[in-house]
Design a protein around this motif. Structure first.
Motif, mmCIF file in Angstrom:
data_model
loop_
_atom_site.group_PDB
_atom_site.id
_atom_site.type_symbol
_atom_site.label_atom_id
_atom_site.label_comp_id
_atom_site.label_asym_id
_atom_site.label_seq_id
_atom_site.Cartn_x
_atom_site.Cartn_y
_atom_site.Cartn_z
ATOM 1 N N THR A 1 -3.483 4.057 -1.845
ATOM 2 C CA THR A 1 -3.594 2.983 -2.839
ATOM 3 C C THR A 1 -3.231 1.671 -2.170
ATOM 4 O O THR A 1 -2.209 1.571 -1.494
ATOM 5 C CB THR A 1 -2.665 3.228 -4.040
ATOM 6 N N TYR B 1 0.857 -1.189 0.000
ATOM 7 C CA TYR B 1 0.000 0.000 0.000
ATOM 8 C C TYR B 1 0.889 1.234 0.000
ATOM 9 O O TYR B 1 2.093 1.164 0.271
ATOM 10 C CB TYR B 1 -0.890 0.020 1.251
ATOM 11 N N GLU C 1 -7.456 2.604 -5.564
ATOM 12 C CA GLU C 1 -7.145 3.970 -5.152
ATOM 13 C C GLU C 1 -8.303 4.535 -4.337
ATOM 14 O O GLU C 1 -9.470 4.349 -4.700
ATOM 15 C CB GLU C 1 -6.887 4.863 -6.366
ATOM 16 N N HIS C 2 -7.961 5.234 -3.266
ATOM 17 C CA HIS C 2 -8.957 5.837 -2.378
ATOM 18 C C HIS C 2 -8.644 7.319 -2.202
ATOM 19 O O HIS C 2 -7.488 7.678 -1.989
ATOM 20 C CB HIS C 2 -8.925 5.195 -0.989
ATOM 21 N N SER D 1 -4.213 10.655 -0.698
ATOM 22 C CA SER D 1 -4.719 9.461 -1.380
ATOM 23 C C SER D 1 -4.049 8.218 -0.803
ATOM 24 O O SER D 1 -2.961 8.283 -0.243
ATOM 25 C CB SER D 1 -4.493 9.552 -2.888
ATOM 26 N N ASN E 1 -4.765 -2.115 -7.917
ATOM 27 C CA ASN E 1 -4.682 -0.659 -7.859
ATOM 28 C C ASN E 1 -5.950 -0.015 -7.292
ATOM 29 O O ASN E 1 -6.590 0.805 -7.934
ATOM 30 C CB ASN E 1 -4.381 -0.101 -9.260
#
Length: 197
Positions: free
Chosen positions: A107, A65, A115-116, A105, A113
């Motif tokens: 990830t 992460y 992504e948040h 962000s 992948n």
């Protein structure tokens, strides 16, 4: 013997209560949106926030992460990562996202992948009797690990919802027999979050 009045009075140090960050964490490109609203102490490290997100989504915590804070990436430096990565254990959330509306962000799993987008909604005083971290709300199930990213997840949901789909039975067996993309277990999530020290 008299009291020396030239000495300043002793100060009683009262510890200020730790402030709480309210975060909205949204899985990028999810349609309809998949998100969680959590409250956490601002003093936690980004590593601990990673652990909290793993529980809140939930993910299986079986992949690498990283957090991106401005131009700097934080995670667990390892030989598997071939670019500069600072330790997520050495930066506090309050340093990475110091004010309301701040964005960072996150990830998870560099293959799929995930992504948040993380946004600081509020910074609050703690409520008496509340054990933090706590999840206030969650919308929809997070995709299962290793389903091929956000686009693979759309194919996965289509297949499990269509009994005529060629992969329907195989994917249902892989996921344990059932999957509800609309489900989120708030109570179960908070029970797990309560175990975090």
């Amino acid at each position: 013997m008299g009291i020396d009045s030239t000495l300043p009075p002793k100060k009683t140090t009262r510890r200020e209560p730790e402030l709480i960050w309210q975060l909205k964490i949204t899985l990028a490109d999810s349609k309809p949106p998949i998100w969680r609203r959590i409250q956490v102490p601002g003093s936690i490290s980004l590593y601990k926030l990673h652990v909290i997100i793993q529980i809140a989504m939930p993910w299986s915590n079986s992949h690498l992460y990283e957090f991106q804070v401005g131009e700097v990436d934080y995670g667990d430096p390892s030989p598997e990562v071939d670019y500069p990565l600072k330790s997520a254990r050495r930066i506090k959330l309050s340093e990475a996202a110091p004010a309301p509306k701040a964005k960072i962000s996150y990830t998870y799993d560099f293959g799929d992948n995930w992504e948040h987008a993380i946004v600081v909604e509020k910074i609050l005083a703690p409520e008496p009797g509340v054990h933090y971290p706590v999840c206030l709300k969650g919308v929809r199930a997070a995709p299962p690990d290793d389903c091929g990213g956000i686009w693979g997840y759309a194919d996965f949901v289509a297949a499990i919802q269509d009994p005529e789909h060629a992969e329907h039975d195989e994917l249902l067996e892989w996921i344990g027999g059932k999957w509800d993309p609309e489900a989120f277990d708030l109570e179960g999530t908070n029970a797990e979050l309560q175990q975090i020290k």
